[in-house]
Design an enzyme around this catalytic site. Structure first.
Site, PDB file in Angstrom:
ATOM      1  N   CYS A 191      33.207  22.334  39.387  1.00  0.00           N
ATOM      2  CA  CYS A 191      32.891  21.130  38.618  1.00  0.00           C
ATOM      3  C   CYS A 191      32.582  21.512  37.176  1.00  0.00           C
ATOM      4  CB  CYS A 191      31.707  20.417  39.254  1.00  0.00           C
ATOM      5  SG  CYS A 191      31.211  18.965  38.304  1.00  0.00           S
ATOM      6  N   TYR A 216      47.677  24.522  35.388  1.00  0.00           N
ATOM      7  CA  TYR A 216      47.112  25.491  36.329  1.00  0.00           C
ATOM      8  C   TYR A 216      47.585  25.241  37.761  1.00  0.00           C
ATOM      9  CZ  TYR A 216      44.555  27.822  32.712  1.00  0.00           C
ATOM     10  OH  TYR A 216      44.267  28.563  31.598  1.00  0.00           O
ATOM     11  N   GLY A 261      54.885  51.458  30.244  1.00  0.00           N
ATOM     12  CA  GLY A 261      54.859  51.507  28.776  1.00  0.00           C
ATOM     13  C   GLY A 261      53.610  52.179  28.255  1.00  0.00           C
ATOM     14  N   ASP A 271      45.523  35.671  40.025  1.00  0.00           N
ATOM     15  CA  ASP A 271      46.229  35.421  41.290  1.00  0.00           C
ATOM     16  C   ASP A 271      45.418  35.995  42.452  1.00  0.00           C
ATOM     17  OD1 ASP A 271      47.017  38.211  41.923  1.00  0.00           O
ATOM     18  OD2 ASP A 271      48.377  38.046  40.207  1.00  0.00           O
ATOM     19  N   ARG A 316      50.926  26.858  37.900  1.00  0.00           N
ATOM     20  CA  ARG A 316      50.804  28.319  38.015  1.00  0.00           C
ATOM     21  C   ARG A 316      50.342  28.715  39.419  1.00  0.00           C
ATOM     22  NH1 ARG A 316      47.306  30.802  33.525  1.00  0.00           N
ATOM     23  NH2 ARG A 316      48.055  32.737  34.418  1.00  0.00           N
ATOM     24  N   CYS A 323      28.586  15.336  42.057  1.00  0.00           N
ATOM     25  CA  CYS A 323      28.101  14.594  40.882  1.00  0.00           C
ATOM     26  C   CYS A 323      29.184  13.722  40.238  1.00  0.00           C
ATOM     27  CB  CYS A 323      27.529  15.568  39.847  1.00  0.00           C
ATOM     28  SG  CYS A 323      28.802  16.454  38.926  1.00  0.00           S
ATOM     29  N   HIS A 344      38.480  37.633  35.179  1.00  0.00           N
ATOM     30  CA  HIS A 344      38.935  36.465  34.421  1.00  0.00           C
ATOM     31  C   HIS A 344      39.036  35.214  35.295  1.00  0.00           C
ATOM     32  CE1 HIS A 344      40.709  39.276  31.111  1.00  0.00           C
ATOM     33  NE2 HIS A 344      39.401  39.157  31.049  1.00  0.00           N
TER      34      HIS A 344
HETATM   35  N1  APR Z   1      53.977  47.891  36.739  1.00  0.00           N
HETATM   36  C1  APR Z   1      52.921  48.309  35.987  1.00  0.00           C
HETATM   37  N2  APR Z   1      52.690  47.866  34.747  1.00  0.00           N
HETATM   38  C2  APR Z   1      53.550  46.989  34.221  1.00  0.00           C
HETATM   39  C3  APR Z   1      54.668  46.509  34.929  1.00  0.00           C
HETATM   40  C4  APR Z   1      54.867  47.011  36.247  1.00  0.00           C
HETATM   41  N3  APR Z   1      55.902  46.618  36.993  1.00  0.00           N
HETATM   42  N4  APR Z   1      55.336  45.634  34.138  1.00  0.00           N
HETATM   43  C5  APR Z   1      54.645  45.556  32.982  1.00  0.00           C
HETATM   44  N5  APR Z   1      53.568  46.378  33.020  1.00  0.00           N
HETATM   45  C6  APR Z   1      52.536  46.589  32.012  1.00  0.00           C
HETATM   46  C7  APR Z   1      52.974  46.414  30.575  1.00  0.00           C
HETATM   47  O1  APR Z   1      53.555  47.617  30.072  1.00  0.00           O
HETATM   48  C8  APR Z   1      51.640  46.082  29.888  1.00  0.00           C
HETATM   49  O2  APR Z   1      50.972  47.250  29.493  1.00  0.00           O
HETATM   50  O3  APR Z   1      51.551  45.606  32.210  1.00  0.00           O
HETATM   51  C9  APR Z   1      50.832  45.399  31.001  1.00  0.00           C
HETATM   52  C10 APR Z   1      50.631  43.908  30.823  1.00  0.00           C
HETATM   53  O4  APR Z   1      49.838  43.688  29.669  1.00  0.00           O
HETATM   54  P1  APR Z   1      49.228  42.254  29.336  1.00  0.00           P
HETATM   55  O5  APR Z   1      50.295  41.206  29.476  1.00  0.00           O
HETATM   56  O6  APR Z   1      48.498  42.379  28.040  1.00  0.00           O
HETATM   57  O7  APR Z   1      48.239  41.987  30.551  1.00  0.00           O
HETATM   58  P2  APR Z   1      46.702  42.336  30.740  1.00  0.00           P
HETATM   59  O8  APR Z   1      46.384  43.696  30.223  1.00  0.00           O
HETATM   60  O9  APR Z   1      46.390  42.020  32.158  1.00  0.00           O
HETATM   61  O10 APR Z   1      46.026  41.246  29.803  1.00  0.00           O
HETATM   62  C11 APR Z   1      44.668  41.004  29.940  1.00  0.00           C
HETATM   63  O11 APR Z   1      44.919  38.922  28.716  1.00  0.00           O
HETATM   64  O12 APR Z   1      46.470  37.187  28.760  1.00  0.00           O
HETATM   65  C12 APR Z   1      45.133  37.535  28.962  1.00  0.00           C
HETATM   66  O13 APR Z   1      43.498  36.785  30.483  1.00  0.00           O
HETATM   67  C13 APR Z   1      44.810  37.297  30.414  1.00  0.00           C
HETATM   68  O14 APR Z   1      43.965  38.753  32.115  1.00  0.00           O
HETATM   69  C14 APR Z   1      44.832  38.686  31.014  1.00  0.00           C
HETATM   70  C15 APR Z   1      44.353  39.538  29.861  1.00  0.00           C
END
Ligand code: APR
Length: 252
Positions: free
Chosen positions: A130, A65, A226, A107, A68, A161, A122
């Site tokens: 702690c 972490y 997508g 972030d 990251r 603690c 999240h």
């Molecule tokens: N602009 C907008 N959307 C985008 C871009 C971009 N430049 N690039 C990718 N994406 C889209 C992808 O098409 C996809 O639908 O962002 C999405 C990312 O999906 P995930 O990786 O599943 O992310 P998220 O929906 O935030 O996942 C939820 O899952 O991994 C855990 O806790 C983590 O908060 C996260 C949660």
């Protein structure tokens, strides 16, 4: 379609912007799974992001972490983050209604773009606490790791603690932070429009909030290059990236 979505946004009084990993993609912040490369390629999500993993090897998990967090510190908010902050500030100044930002991201790019109170469903890389008494914790190093420095790192200890400080993120198998969940539920339970950006809408319970808002009558606008699980729910699917579509949609 952009024009019509823009018109709907201008007419809405209470707006929630609901963001996921795609929001920060153009800032160069890798998603959780995309970050499992290089030094970290031999680890699974379960080995790094569960309470059991932290109990087993706190230095491994804390190091992951901190690595990251260093990558996020080296990143900058993109034009999409800035467009959301400017839109919300403009609305507030004109008494044009309220804009609440609810994010699944850990972030701080919404905040650094000027959105002061994003709701972090999240958790956050910047809010360690702690593991024993839940008091807010401090980072051990004034000058954190460089992004390439991923390694085992002993977590600091609680000033109150003596317990072990843990990352302030939600791990697999954990519930969402109560205050954030309550704030997000309230905002999404009482809005006219939800703008979903960069989320696959596959992770629950977070994804249930925009679904509920739509069932209660809110209109959903989606920005994503997508297809997602929200496609059928959305009135407008704007196929493009956050940094290109949001400035045109919110500030054009
Ligand atoms: N602009 C907008 N959307 C985008 C871009 C971009 N430049 N690039 C990718 N994406 C889209 C992808 O098409 C996809 O639908 O962002 C999405 C990312 O999906 P995930 O990786 O599943 O992310 P998220 O929906 O935030 O996942 C939820 O899952 O991994 C855990 O806790 C983590 O908060 C996260 C949660």
């Amino acid at each position: 379609m952009l024009h019509e979505a823009r018109k709907a946004l201008m007419q809405a009084r209470r707006i929630v912007v609901f963001t996921g990993a795609g929001m920060s993609a153009e800032s160069g912040v890798p998603t959780f799974r995309d970050a499992l490369t290089g030094l970290w390629a031999r680890f699974s999500a379960e080995a790094l992001a569960t309470p059991e993993a932290f109990a087993r090897d706190p230095a491994l998990v804390w190091g992951w972490y901190e690595w990251r967090r260093a990558r996020v510190r080296a990143a900058q908010p993109n034009a999409g983050h800035r467009a959301i902050a400017a839109f919300a500030a403009h609305r507030a100044a004109d008494d044009g209604g309220c804009v609440t930002v609810v994010t699944q991201n850990v972030d701080d790019l919404h905040e650094r773009a000027g959105t002061p109170a994003a709701v972090h469903l999240h958790g956050s890389l910047f809010a360690p606490r702690c593991s024993a008494c839940a008091a807010p914790g401090a980072f051990a190093e004034a000058d954190p790791l460089e992004p390439e420095d991923g390694r085992h790192l002993e977590p600091p200890h609680c000033a109150h603690c003596g317990g072990t400080i843990r990352p302030g993120v939600v791990w697999f198998g954990e519930g969402l932070p109560e205050a954030a969940w309550a704030a997000a539920s309230a905002a999404l339970g009482d809005c006219d429009l939800v703008l979903c950006v960069g989320t696959s809408a596959l992770v629950y319970p977070a994804a249930a909030l925009p679904e509920r808002a739509v069932r209660a009558g809110a209109l959903l606008v989606q920005v994503n290059p997508g297809r997602t699980a929200f496609d059928a729910l959305a009135r407008f699917n704007l196929r493009g990236s956050a940094a290109t579509v949001l400035p045109a949609l919110l500030c054009g």
